[in-house]
Design an enzyme around this catalytic site. Structure first.
Site, PDB file in Angstrom:
ATOM      1  N   ASN A 144     -11.005  -2.864  -5.300  1.00 28.15           N
ATOM      2  CA  ASN A 144     -10.235  -1.710  -6.270  1.00 28.15           C
ATOM      3  C   ASN A 144     -10.831  -1.432  -7.258  1.00 28.15           C
ATOM      4  OD1 ASN A 144      -6.839  -2.979  -4.843  1.00 28.15           O
ATOM      5  ND2 ASN A 144      -8.106  -0.961  -4.247  1.00 28.15           N
ATOM      6  N   ASP A 195       0.965  -1.231  -0.184  1.00 27.70           N
ATOM      7  CA  ASP A 195      -0.078  -0.168  -0.005  1.00 27.70           C
ATOM      8  C   ASP A 195       0.950   1.136  -0.148  1.00 27.70           C
ATOM      9  OD1 ASP A 195      -2.640   1.430   0.076  1.00 27.70           O
ATOM     10  OD2 ASP A 195      -2.308   1.331   2.221  1.00 27.70           O
TER      11      ASP A 195
HETATM   12  C1  IPE Z   1      -5.218  -2.870  -0.179  1.00 27.80           C
HETATM   13  O1  IPE Z   1      -5.200  -1.523  -0.184  1.00 27.80           O
HETATM   14  C2  IPE Z   1      -5.412  -3.577  -1.290  1.00 27.80           C
HETATM   15  C3  IPE Z   1      -3.848  -3.719  -2.140  1.00 27.80           C
HETATM   16  C4  IPE Z   1      -3.094  -3.262  -1.563  1.00 27.80           C
HETATM   17  C5  IPE Z   1      -4.155  -4.325  -3.382  1.00 27.80           C
HETATM   18  P1  IPE Z   1      -6.377  -0.349  -0.629  1.00 27.80           P
HETATM   19  O2  IPE Z   1      -5.407   0.785  -0.559  1.00 27.80           O
HETATM   20  O3  IPE Z   1      -7.107  -0.739  -1.641  1.00 27.80           O
HETATM   21  O4  IPE Z   1      -7.020  -0.668   0.934  1.00 27.80           O
HETATM   22  P2  IPE Z   1      -7.816   0.598   1.781  1.00 27.80           P
HETATM   23  O5  IPE Z   1      -8.878   1.206   0.883  1.00 27.80           O
HETATM   24  O6  IPE Z   1      -6.713   1.655   2.186  1.00 27.80           O
HETATM   25  O7  IPE Z   1      -8.391  -0.084   2.767  1.00 27.80           O
HETATM   26  C1  IPE Z   2      -1.768   0.307  -3.321  1.00 27.88           C
HETATM   27  O1  IPE Z   2      -1.550   1.605  -3.391  1.00 27.88           O
HETATM   28  C2  IPE Z   2      -1.956  -0.330  -4.644  1.00 27.88           C
HETATM   29  C3  IPE Z   2      -3.262  -0.781  -4.780  1.00 27.88           C
HETATM   30  C4  IPE Z   2      -4.114  -0.704  -4.278  1.00 27.88           C
HETATM   31  C5  IPE Z   2      -3.381  -1.446  -6.301  1.00 27.88           C
HETATM   32  P1  IPE Z   2      -2.660   2.655  -3.416  1.00 27.88           P
HETATM   33  O2  IPE Z   2      -2.947   2.835  -4.687  1.00 27.88           O
HETATM   34  O3  IPE Z   2      -3.771   2.042  -2.308  1.00 27.88           O
HETATM   35  O4  IPE Z   2      -2.084   3.916  -2.735  1.00 27.88           O
HETATM   36  P2  IPE Z   2      -2.654   4.852  -1.565  1.00 27.88           P
HETATM   37  O5  IPE Z   2      -2.948   4.183  -0.609  1.00 27.88           O
HETATM   38  O6  IPE Z   2      -3.644   5.502  -2.468  1.00 27.88           O
HETATM   39  O7  IPE Z   2      -1.288   5.696  -1.309  1.00 27.88           O
HETATM   40 MG    MG Z   3      -4.168   2.144  -0.457  1.00 26.49          MG
END
Ligand code: IPE
Ligand code: IPE
Ligand code: MG
Length: 232
Positions: A62, A14
């Site tokens: 997502n 993340d």
């Molecule tokens: C969790 O991260 C999913 C992945 C890393 C693929 P998200 O960024 O989607 O999760 P939330 O929304 O912060 O819970």
């Molecule tokens: C994790 O990074 C990757 C996926 C969820 C695919 P994010 O895209 O959630 O990054 P933040 O949480 O917005 O910084």
């Molecule tokens: Mg995220």
């Protein structure tokens, strides 16, 4: 760092978006850097002798993101699988998938199936790509498989549920790592993670390196895993 290496590590990668935001870049740029970090960590994990590495790359939630971002992330998965095949072959890395495969775009499905087939005989580390993965969805799909097998509901056991999950032969994760300072599991390995040691890091995923994985493992090695019992 031989002794006490966890057999299975799951990583919630993340912080890609925030990494980009902090630099005035578009979110997709963060995903590109996140992919580079994923490659570094796969290499490091393989060297450390980890047997299974589950990478949470795209959750069932997502899809709420813009079509552009979703397309970009899935495109990166494809790119990763193509570009890393030589590395997989050299290091005997076996690629697997967790999640609902059936609704992924056909080109992504093909890329994933090809990688699974092409690496099926490799006996090194297994990299499980969690793509369109949700822990609740996995349990729902497992129960549907259970029902389709005409099993009697009143006989259902924990072992039955485990056996209908996406990768029943893979042991539960010893440790689940989450980067970027969020203290939640966001629907990752709900069933399998019941006794996983959780490790949270503030570092954004694109900044992750071999040393961060080693630090997490050193922390894991200090944990006292009791599984609800009492130490002898
Ligand atoms: C969790 O991260 C999913 C992945 C890393 C693929 P998200 O960024 O989607 O999760 P939330 O929304 O912060 O819970
Ligand atoms: C994790 O990074 C990757 C996926 C969820 C695919 P994010 O895209 O959630 O990054 P933040 O949480 O917005 O910084
Ligand atoms: Mg995220």
């Amino acid at each position: 760092m031989e002794k006490g290496i966890p057999a299975h590590i799951g990583i919630i990668m993340d912080g890609n978006g925030r990494w980009a935001q902090q630099r005035g870049l578009v979110r997709t740029q963060g995903h590109l850097e996140g992919l580079k970090a994923a490659k570094r960590i796969v290499k490091a994990a393989s060297v450390l002798g980890i047997k299974y590495l589950t990478l949470y790359a795209f959750s069932t939630e997502n899809w709420k993101r813009t079509a552009e971002e979703v397309g970009f992330i899935l495109g990166l998965v494809k790119q990763y699988l193509r570009a890393e095949f030589d590395f997989s072959r050299q290091n005997k890395i076996r690629v697997r998938h967790a999640g609902d495969f059936s609704v992924l775009p056909p080109d992504i499905q093909k890329e994933i199936s090809d990688s699974i087939a092409n690496t099926a005989d490799f006996d090194g580390m297994q990299v499980i790509l969690a793509i369109n993965y949700g822990g609740r969805d996995e349990i729902v799909r497992a129960l549907k498989k259970f029902a389709l097998a005409n099993q009697e509901a009143d006989k259902i056991s924990e072992n039955d549920i485990s056996s209908y999950l996406d990768n029943p032969d893979i042991p539960d994760p010893d440790m689940i790592i989450r980067s970027a300072g969020e203290y939640r599991t966001s629907n990752f390995l709900l069933w399998e993670g019941a006794y996983s040691e959780l490790y949270f890091s503030d570092k954004l995923w694109p900044d992750w390196d071999k040393e961060d994985l080693e630090t997490a493992i050193l922390d894991f090695q200090k944990r006292d895993r009791r599984y609800g019992g009492v130490k002898a």
